[in-house]
Each structure stands twice: as structure tokens, then as C-alpha cells.
Design a protein around this motif. Sequence first.
Motif, PDB file in Angstrom:
ATOM      1  N   VAL A 207      -0.280  -3.028  -6.387  1.00 48.81           N
ATOM      2  CA  VAL A 207       0.826  -2.235  -6.925  1.00 48.81           C
ATOM      3  C   VAL A 207       0.655  -2.049  -8.428  1.00 48.81           C
ATOM      4  O   VAL A 207       0.841  -0.946  -8.961  1.00 48.81           O
ATOM      5  N   VAL A 208       0.296  -3.114  -9.127  1.00 47.81           N
ATOM      6  CA  VAL A 208       0.114  -3.030 -10.580  1.00 47.81           C
ATOM      7  C   VAL A 208      -1.014  -2.054 -10.912  1.00 47.81           C
ATOM      8  O   VAL A 208      -0.877  -1.205 -11.802  1.00 47.81           O
ATOM      9  N   ARG A 209      -2.125  -2.163 -10.213  1.00 50.93           N
ATOM     10  CA  ARG A 209      -3.249  -1.266 -10.484  1.00 50.93           C
ATOM     11  C   ARG A 209      -2.869   0.187 -10.250  1.00 50.93           C
ATOM     12  O   ARG A 209      -3.196   1.070 -11.053  1.00 50.93           O
ATOM     13  N   ALA A 210      -2.164   0.454  -9.164  1.00 49.04           N
ATOM     14  CA  ALA A 210      -1.746   1.829  -8.877  1.00 49.04           C
ATOM     15  C   ALA A 210      -0.807   2.346  -9.958  1.00 49.04           C
ATOM     16  O   ALA A 210      -0.901   3.507 -10.376  1.00 49.04           O
ATOM     17  N   ALA A 211       0.104   1.487 -10.433  1.00 47.90           N
ATOM     18  CA  ALA A 211       1.051   1.909 -11.467  1.00 47.90           C
ATOM     19  C   ALA A 211       0.319   2.267 -12.760  1.00 47.90           C
ATOM     20  O   ALA A 211       0.589   3.313 -13.374  1.00 47.90           O
ATOM     21  N   LEU A 212      -0.605   1.414 -13.177  1.00 50.90           N
ATOM     22  CA  LEU A 212      -1.305   1.655 -14.438  1.00 50.90           C
ATOM     23  C   LEU A 212      -2.223   2.868 -14.353  1.00 50.90           C
ATOM     24  O   LEU A 212      -2.270   3.690 -15.278  1.00 50.90           O
ATOM     25  N   GLU A 213      -2.953   2.975 -13.253  1.00 47.98           N
ATOM     26  CA  GLU A 213      -3.842   4.132 -13.106  1.00 47.98           C
ATOM     27  C   GLU A 213      -3.045   5.432 -13.032  1.00 47.98           C
ATOM     28  O   GLU A 213      -3.453   6.458 -13.594  1.00 47.98           O
ATOM     29  N   SER A 214      -1.901   5.398 -12.350  1.00 44.57           N
ATOM     30  CA  SER A 214      -1.065   6.596 -12.258  1.00 44.57           C
ATOM     31  C   SER A 214      -0.535   6.995 -13.623  1.00 44.57           C
ATOM     32  O   SER A 214      -0.523   8.181 -13.981  1.00 44.57           O
ATOM     33  N   PHE A 215      -0.117   6.006 -14.388  1.00 44.48           N
ATOM     34  CA  PHE A 215       0.420   6.288 -15.714  1.00 44.48           C
ATOM     35  C   PHE A 215      -0.645   6.921 -16.611  1.00 44.48           C
ATOM     36  O   PHE A 215      -0.390   7.916 -17.306  1.00 44.48           O
ATOM     37  N   GLU A 216      -1.856   6.392 -16.585  1.00 41.72           N
ATOM     38  CA  GLU A 216      -2.897   6.885 -17.479  1.00 41.72           C
ATOM     39  C   GLU A 216      -3.365   8.291 -17.122  1.00 41.72           C
ATOM     40  O   GLU A 216      -4.007   8.959 -17.935  1.00 41.72           O
ATOM     41  N   ARG A 217      -3.040   8.750 -15.924  1.00 38.94           N
ATOM     42  CA  ARG A 217      -3.389  10.127 -15.549  1.00 38.94           C
ATOM     43  C   ARG A 217      -2.309  11.132 -15.945  1.00 38.94           C
ATOM     44  O   ARG A 217      -2.543  12.347 -15.883  1.00 38.94           O
TER      45      ARG A 217
ATOM     46  N   PRO B  21       4.165  -8.773  -8.753  1.00 42.11           N
ATOM     47  CA  PRO B  21       3.151  -9.833  -8.581  1.00 42.11           C
ATOM     48  C   PRO B  21       1.971  -9.405  -7.722  1.00 42.11           C
ATOM     49  O   PRO B  21       1.003 -10.157  -7.585  1.00 42.11           O
ATOM     50  N   VAL B  22       2.021  -8.195  -7.147  1.00 42.43           N
ATOM     51  CA  VAL B  22       0.967  -7.719  -6.251  1.00 42.43           C
ATOM     52  C   VAL B  22      -0.031  -6.878  -7.057  1.00 42.43           C
ATOM     53  O   VAL B  22       0.339  -5.850  -7.633  1.00 42.43           O
ATOM     54  N   ASP B  23      -1.278  -7.288  -7.085  1.00 44.46           N
ATOM     55  CA  ASP B  23      -2.295  -6.601  -7.898  1.00 44.46           C
ATOM     56  C   ASP B  23      -2.461  -5.144  -7.501  1.00 44.46           C
ATOM     57  O   ASP B  23      -2.668  -4.279  -8.361  1.00 44.46           O
TER      58      ASP B  23
ATOM     59  N   ALA C 290       0.820  -1.210   0.000  1.00 51.35           N
ATOM     60  CA  ALA C 290       0.000   0.000   0.000  1.00 51.35           C
ATOM     61  C   ALA C 290       0.854   1.260   0.000  1.00 51.35           C
ATOM     62  O   ALA C 290       0.529   2.245  -0.668  1.00 51.35           O
ATOM     63  N   ALA C 291       1.983   1.232   0.721  1.00 56.63           N
ATOM     64  CA  ALA C 291       2.887   2.385   0.722  1.00 56.63           C
ATOM     65  C   ALA C 291       3.480   2.593  -0.661  1.00 56.63           C
ATOM     66  O   ALA C 291       3.616   3.727  -1.136  1.00 56.63           O
ATOM     67  N   ARG C 292       3.841   1.509  -1.316  1.00 57.27           N
ATOM     68  CA  ARG C 292       4.391   1.607  -2.669  1.00 57.27           C
ATOM     69  C   ARG C 292       3.366   2.188  -3.633  1.00 57.27           C
ATOM     70  O   ARG C 292       3.686   3.062  -4.456  1.00 57.27           O
ATOM     71  N   ALA C 293       2.133   1.718  -3.524  1.00 56.85           N
ATOM     72  CA  ALA C 293       1.080   2.226  -4.401  1.00 56.85           C
ATOM     73  C   ALA C 293       0.836   3.712  -4.153  1.00 56.85           C
ATOM     74  O   ALA C 293       0.687   4.498  -5.103  1.00 56.85           O
TER      75      ALA C 293
END
Length: 475
Positions: free
Chosen positions: A298-308, A294-296, A266-269
Amino acid sequence: MFDPDIAPSGTLLGLLQRGRGDGTLHALAAQRADALAALEQCVLRDPRLDWRVESRSLYYARLYSELEAGLDGIEQHLFHPDDLLDPDEHRCGLALSVLGHLAGYGRGDALRLLRRYAATGGTWEWALDELAVRDDEQGLRGLGPALLARFPETAEGDTELAAAVREAYEPRPWQLWAEDSRHPATAARVRKALEEVSFDRWQRQLRPTGPTPGWSVRAVLEWADEGLTQYPAAYRDQPAARCLAAVAGPEDLPELVAAAQDGPAAARAAALRHLADRQDPQALDLIEAAAASPVDLVVRAALESFERMRSSDAMDRARSWSEREDALGISAARMLACRGGDEDTGRVLAELRRLVQSDGADAEGLAVLIEGAGRLAIGRAAPVLRHVYRETSSSQLRGCAAQALAATDPGFAAGFAVECLWDCEETTRELAAHQAATGDVRVLAQLRRMAADPAEEAEVQTAVRGRLSSGEPAR
């Protein structure tokens, strides 16, 4: 989410379940018994992928009126013993909404069913909300004693009554009951509940509750991770990122970068979201690494952050990453669909085709690519857009496909746009009112019916009346 059983798109049942305009046209041309059976199945077994955002009730109510259908099936469904044993909004909500529209069209049998269900049914709140905007004051006042009888005159009953008043979508019935001099006991209980609700709201405003982090970067990151240890887990990465915007300074950058590289989930996200929102030069590299986690979460936060992200560097990365076949490649294609230019049409079209081929016409994330195909006017996308329009079970996604076809398919005005005049979604009907070619004799007749329909949405009627008054020749 409930997964309905959707019939093939070429059948009458499949068309009606999808809410397509052709469903109404085929039902009116079919044997009445077959049409009624298919219609009733749709209303009693809600076919929507997401009943909270997709429209069907007005669509089905209009067809009930056209077919002069009886309400025996709806009555048996609403008053089945299961309704009281296990009240379920998804089971009864669509039928109640259809009854509401039929009552608005002047059907007394629908109004009486709603009143009876509000007095005795399990999902009575929904029926009451329908009556609040359809019934007259006399009818609503007559329901007061029966509704109040649901709540025993005990401390627990009064608490439940106050909760019902607080959660009511439409306040009109409760206000009428509070002023009803013919039923003083009912009026007194409702007034007390209304006062309690107002007092509770005032208390919440004075003493807001909820978890709050400490006032430092480390405290915010720890607070985000503490949420995952709760049951059920509380995902705090997004609120934590907003808190970081208030507490983080330049001196905190090393700690944030370290957290975004290999901190707890959660901190990473949260750190990723914060750095991306601040357009930090290191954010794109951190996002690329996090997308392989491998943590969903973290992946979701990365993708959502990128698309913004909005920078030219982010667009350059999107063009290079769009060749990938993983989640980051899909995310990059969505960014190009939203903000790319003419040079990106090939990448957007390739991802649109790949996603439909691999995951079908209801694939997650398809709407963004479809909207991008329309925004970029990719004419070569018309065949796949027509496929999505026909096959998707989501009326919202079909509406997106119709919007895109209007920009990419020269035959849309004389084809799908005509059907869209009968579609279940308001925005799709509005598009058709602007686009449908009047060379089809059905178009002007339907436009006139829509203009005169008191249940039609205001935006649609504005488009219809503008079209009718324009004097536009047939196309």
C-alpha cells in the motif's frame, strides 16, 4: 541482488571495481603485476551492484589490451569444475563479455577461448552470443555439431533445443547451422527447432494465455487481491489499475474511494493508483493516509502514484510534505527534484544531503535527487555531488553525478571531466567528450584514441569527432 565486496575508493582495486577513469590511469602508472592482479580480481569477481545495467566489459577489455595481459586467469575461472556443477551467468558473464571485446580487438586467444567455452562450458549461451557478433561464418559453422551434441536426440532433447533457439539473443549461429550442407544432420535438427519455435509463436498469438479479470470494478479489485493468495504471490495492483481505467465510470467513484481508504491491500493499491492517475480531488488525502499504512504494498503504491501526479495541487502538497522525515517526505522531495522550480532548491538540497549522510553514496532513490540538483543548477550541491562521484559503487549513479556536476561545478571541465574520458559508462564518456578542457595534454590524445577505437559506442564517437573537428582552443 548480489552484494559485491567493494574496496575503498582511494585504492587501485576500488577505482577499477567502480569503473572510474582514474582506475585506468592509475593502473597504467602502477607496477604491472599489481595492476594485473587488481584487474583480474575485477573480471573474475564481478564488482557491479547490478550487472544487468552497469557497463564494465569494454572498460576491462581496454585495460587488458593496454597491459598486454594474458588470459590464463580467465581460462582457469571459466573451466573450473564449479562451472558445470552450478552454471551461473553472474559468475562467468563479465569474463565472457571481456573476451568478446578482446576478440573484437583481434586477439585470437580470446576468440579460441570463447569457442571452447561455447562447446563445453556451462553458460554456453552467453559465449555463443558473443561469438555471433565477433566470429566469422567458418568458425561458427564449426561449432554446430558440438552445440547440438548438448541436446540428446530424444523428445526431451528436441524440446530443450527448441527452447534454446527461442531464447537465443543472437539468431545468426542458428541460421547458419540450419543452412550448413556439410553437417546435414545438424542442419535438419536446427531447421526443425526453428519451425517449432515459429509455430509456437503463432499459437501464442492466436491463443494468448494469462489471468484476466471480470468486466466490472468489483471483479477487477477482487482479481487484484486473488494474486496475493497465490504462491508465489502475484502483485497485480498495477495491471488492475490499468483495467480500472477501462471499466470504471463516474458511478463507481464511491466504491473506488472506499477501496482506497480501507480495502484489502492489493485492491487498495490498485484503487489508489487509478484515482491518482485520474487526478481525483480526493487522491492526495487518500495518498497521505495510505503512506502511513503498515503494509508495504500500500505504501509503495501511494508513493509511486503521488510521484506520477502533475497537478498544481500535487506540487503544493509536495512542498508541504517535503519537510517531513518519513517516506512521504522523501517522495515529495523527489517530486520537487523532478518538477520543482527555483523556490524548491533548498528542499531538494536538504533531502540530498540528508540521504547521503544517513544512507551513504549508494542510497536508494539518490539518482532522482542528483538529477534534480543538476536540473535546478544548485551550485551549493557541488560538494555532496563530488562525494557521491568519488564514493558510489554504481557507475550509473556516478554518471548522474557527473551530469549534475557539469551544471553546478565550474571546475568540472578541468577536473572530473578529464577522468571521465576513460570511464566505463558510455554516457559518461560522451559527456566528457563534450566537456573536458583541452588544456590537459591527455585530453586530445584520448579523444583521438576514442575516435579510432572500433569498439567505441557510436554516440561517443560522434561527440568526439565533433569536438576534434571544432577547432576549439584549449581551456
